[in-house]
Design a protein around this motif. Structure first.
Motif, PDB file in Angstrom:
ATOM      1  N   PRO A 180      47.302  25.391  45.257  1.00  0.00           N
ATOM      2  CA  PRO A 180      47.563  24.232  46.133  1.00  0.00           C
ATOM      3  C   PRO A 180      47.368  24.546  47.610  1.00  0.00           C
ATOM      4  O   PRO A 180      46.919  23.684  48.378  1.00  0.00           O
ATOM      5  CB  PRO A 180      49.030  23.896  45.824  1.00  0.00           C
ATOM      6  CG  PRO A 180      49.278  24.431  44.461  1.00  0.00           C
ATOM      7  CD  PRO A 180      48.462  25.695  44.395  1.00  0.00           C
ATOM      8  N   ALA A 181      47.665  25.778  48.021  1.00  0.00           N
ATOM      9  CA  ALA A 181      47.561  26.126  49.444  1.00  0.00           C
ATOM     10  C   ALA A 181      46.116  26.244  49.906  1.00  0.00           C
ATOM     11  O   ALA A 181      45.817  25.974  51.074  1.00  0.00           O
ATOM     12  CB  ALA A 181      48.308  27.430  49.713  1.00  0.00           C
ATOM     13  N   ILE A 182      45.217  26.654  49.025  1.00  0.00           N
ATOM     14  CA  ILE A 182      43.828  26.888  49.439  1.00  0.00           C
ATOM     15  C   ILE A 182      42.919  25.724  49.085  1.00  0.00           C
ATOM     16  O   ILE A 182      41.698  25.829  49.245  1.00  0.00           O
ATOM     17  CB  ILE A 182      43.276  28.183  48.802  1.00  0.00           C
ATOM     18  CG1 ILE A 182      43.135  28.027  47.284  1.00  0.00           C
ATOM     19  CG2 ILE A 182      44.153  29.364  49.147  1.00  0.00           C
ATOM     20  CD1 ILE A 182      42.436  29.177  46.619  1.00  0.00           C
ATOM     21  N   ARG A 183      43.483  24.620  48.610  1.00  0.00           N
ATOM     22  CA  ARG A 183      42.643  23.492  48.189  1.00  0.00           C
ATOM     23  C   ARG A 183      41.758  22.998  49.324  1.00  0.00           C
ATOM     24  O   ARG A 183      40.567  22.730  49.133  1.00  0.00           O
ATOM     25  CB  ARG A 183      43.522  22.356  47.666  1.00  0.00           C
ATOM     26  CG  ARG A 183      42.745  21.176  47.114  1.00  0.00           C
ATOM     27  CD  ARG A 183      43.692  20.084  46.644  1.00  0.00           C
ATOM     28  NE  ARG A 183      44.632  20.607  45.656  1.00  0.00           N
ATOM     29  CZ  ARG A 183      45.667  19.904  45.209  1.00  0.00           C
ATOM     30  NH1 ARG A 183      45.912  18.692  45.683  1.00  0.00           N
ATOM     31  NH2 ARG A 183      46.462  20.438  44.301  1.00  0.00           N
ATOM     32  N   GLY A 184      42.326  22.883  50.518  1.00  0.00           N
ATOM     33  CA  GLY A 184      41.525  22.409  51.645  1.00  0.00           C
ATOM     34  C   GLY A 184      40.393  23.356  52.000  1.00  0.00           C
ATOM     35  O   GLY A 184      39.284  22.920  52.322  1.00  0.00           O
ATOM     36  N   HIS A 185      40.631  24.655  51.922  1.00  0.00           N
ATOM     37  CA  HIS A 185      39.574  25.627  52.202  1.00  0.00           C
ATOM     38  C   HIS A 185      38.464  25.554  51.146  1.00  0.00           C
ATOM     39  O   HIS A 185      37.272  25.661  51.482  1.00  0.00           O
ATOM     40  CB  HIS A 185      40.156  27.043  52.238  1.00  0.00           C
ATOM     41  CG  HIS A 185      40.938  27.332  53.480  1.00  0.00           C
ATOM     42  ND1 HIS A 185      42.245  26.929  53.650  1.00  0.00           N
ATOM     43  CD2 HIS A 185      40.605  28.002  54.628  1.00  0.00           C
ATOM     44  CE1 HIS A 185      42.676  27.318  54.838  1.00  0.00           C
ATOM     45  NE2 HIS A 185      41.717  27.970  55.448  1.00  0.00           N
ATOM     46  N   ILE A 186      38.841  25.375  49.893  1.00  0.00           N
ATOM     47  CA  ILE A 186      37.825  25.262  48.840  1.00  0.00           C
ATOM     48  C   ILE A 186      36.978  24.012  49.060  1.00  0.00           C
ATOM     49  O   ILE A 186      35.752  24.036  48.895  1.00  0.00           O
ATOM     50  CB  ILE A 186      38.490  25.241  47.456  1.00  0.00           C
ATOM     51  CG1 ILE A 186      39.138  26.594  47.153  1.00  0.00           C
ATOM     52  CG2 ILE A 186      37.469  24.911  46.376  1.00  0.00           C
ATOM     53  CD1 ILE A 186      39.869  26.638  45.826  1.00  0.00           C
ATOM     54  N   GLN A 187      37.616  22.905  49.439  1.00  0.00           N
ATOM     55  CA  GLN A 187      36.875  21.677  49.688  1.00  0.00           C
ATOM     56  C   GLN A 187      35.915  21.832  50.866  1.00  0.00           C
ATOM     57  O   GLN A 187      34.778  21.341  50.824  1.00  0.00           O
ATOM     58  CB  GLN A 187      37.867  20.534  49.941  1.00  0.00           C
ATOM     59  CG  GLN A 187      38.637  20.131  48.698  1.00  0.00           C
ATOM     60  CD  GLN A 187      39.784  19.186  49.004  1.00  0.00           C
ATOM     61  OE1 GLN A 187      40.171  19.011  50.163  1.00  0.00           O
ATOM     62  NE2 GLN A 187      40.332  18.567  47.972  1.00  0.00           N
ATOM     63  N   THR A 188      36.358  22.534  51.912  1.00  0.00           N
ATOM     64  CA  THR A 188      35.447  22.813  53.027  1.00  0.00           C
ATOM     65  C   THR A 188      34.273  23.666  52.583  1.00  0.00           C
ATOM     66  O   THR A 188      33.126  23.415  52.966  1.00  0.00           O
ATOM     67  CB  THR A 188      36.213  23.513  54.165  1.00  0.00           C
ATOM     68  OG1 THR A 188      37.291  22.684  54.602  1.00  0.00           O
ATOM     69  CG2 THR A 188      35.294  23.809  55.337  1.00  0.00           C
ATOM     70  N   GLY A 189      34.550  24.690  51.765  1.00  0.00           N
ATOM     71  CA  GLY A 189      33.473  25.526  51.254  1.00  0.00           C
ATOM     72  C   GLY A 189      32.489  24.747  50.409  1.00  0.00           C
ATOM     73  O   GLY A 189      31.268  24.964  50.491  1.00  0.00           O
TER      74      GLY A 189
END
Length: 277
Positions: free
Chosen positions: A197-206
């Motif tokens: 849940p914490a890295i969801r935004g980073h994955i979406q940016t990637g």
């Protein structure tokens, strides 16, 4: 009778400008700047290819009054929609392969300092190699068809996904991990309840960055050993000396790429906003 002095706070109360920022622009104010930019760009395109070009120059075939009708001609022949479909299929499969590889690898590198120290030189070395450099090897291994194109797309798209996943893991507040461990959470529970849940935004940016890179790599990859797709259609039009169709396909590539980025921005941005809420 004492005159009332008006201060900055009173002006803000009486104005329509929100305190936390500027007033949201109207629809027309959002539309006219890009509209004028497009009109100027088309005007410069027409000037360069129609007025300034030499009479015998091939640039006359690439003028807007010839390239734009060529889009309708390609659509009437039915090749443009089918080639766009082939290109989108290869793009999505390549992105899926890149995500399946990049996210787990990014989690492994980000969560294990020993693995990170060992993998960092190799990752930095491989990501600096142009994906198209692998074309001869891809053709030798996979042969002619969709497989080498998908491989080249995945080879280009995996790095922004992997690196953004690693950055997301590094950005996690250490206190969250300490709390999870204090409750004797297993590694799987820490991964599913805290890390992902914490890295969801980073994955979406990637994924969004990977989409743009993959779309750029797709077109030259489709010029190698396949007989469908937008990249192939450019070569086919060039071989027929139909440069108006070449420019027409280039315009379609730009429009489709813009729409893909817009869809990704709206979809991933909306999910990121809901996740933060």
């Amino acid at each position: 009778m004492t005159a009332t002095q008006t201060g900055p706070a009173d002006e803000l109360v009486g104005s329509t400008v929100p305190i936390d920022g500027a007033a949201s622009p109207s629809v027309w104010n959002r539309v006219w700047p890009p509209l004028i930019a497009v009109v100027i760009a088309v005007g410069l395109w027409w000037l360069a290819t129609t007025v300034l070009a030499a009479p015998t120059s091939l640039l006359h075939q690439t003028a807007p009054q010839k390239a734009l009708p060529a889009i309708g001609e390609l659509l009437s022949r039915g090749v443009l929609l089918s080639d766009t479909g082939y290109s989108l299929y290869r793009l999505l499969v390549g992105l899926l392969v890149a995500a399946v590889i990049g996210v787990p690898a990014g989690l492994l590198i980000g969560l294990n300092t020993t693995v990170e120290r060992a993998a960092t030189p190799l990752v930095q070395f491989l990501r600096m190699i142009s994906p198209l450099s692998w074309t001869p090897i891809a053709l030798a291994v996979f042969g002619i068809g969709n497989q080498p194109v998908i491989f080249l797309i995945a080879a280009a798209a995996v790095w922004p996904i992997l690196l953004n996943t690693v950055a997301g893991v590094h950005a996690i507040e250490p206190g969250f991990l300490h709390v999870a461990r204090s409750f004797h959470a297993t590694r799987t529970e820490v991964l599913t309840a805290v890390v992902l849940p914490a890295i969801r935004g980073h994955i979406q940016t990637g994924l969004r960055l990977a989409l743009g890179i993959a779309w750029v790599v797709l077109v030259p990859a489709e010029m190698l050993g396949v007989r469908s797709g937008l990249g192939y259609q450019i070569l086919n039009a060039r071989d027929q000396l139909a440069y108006d169709q070449v420019v027409a396909v280039v315009l379609v590539i730009g429009v489709v790429g813009y729409l893909l980025d817009l869809i990704a921005r709206l979809a991933l941005g909306g999910r990121a906003g809901r996740a933060q809420a």
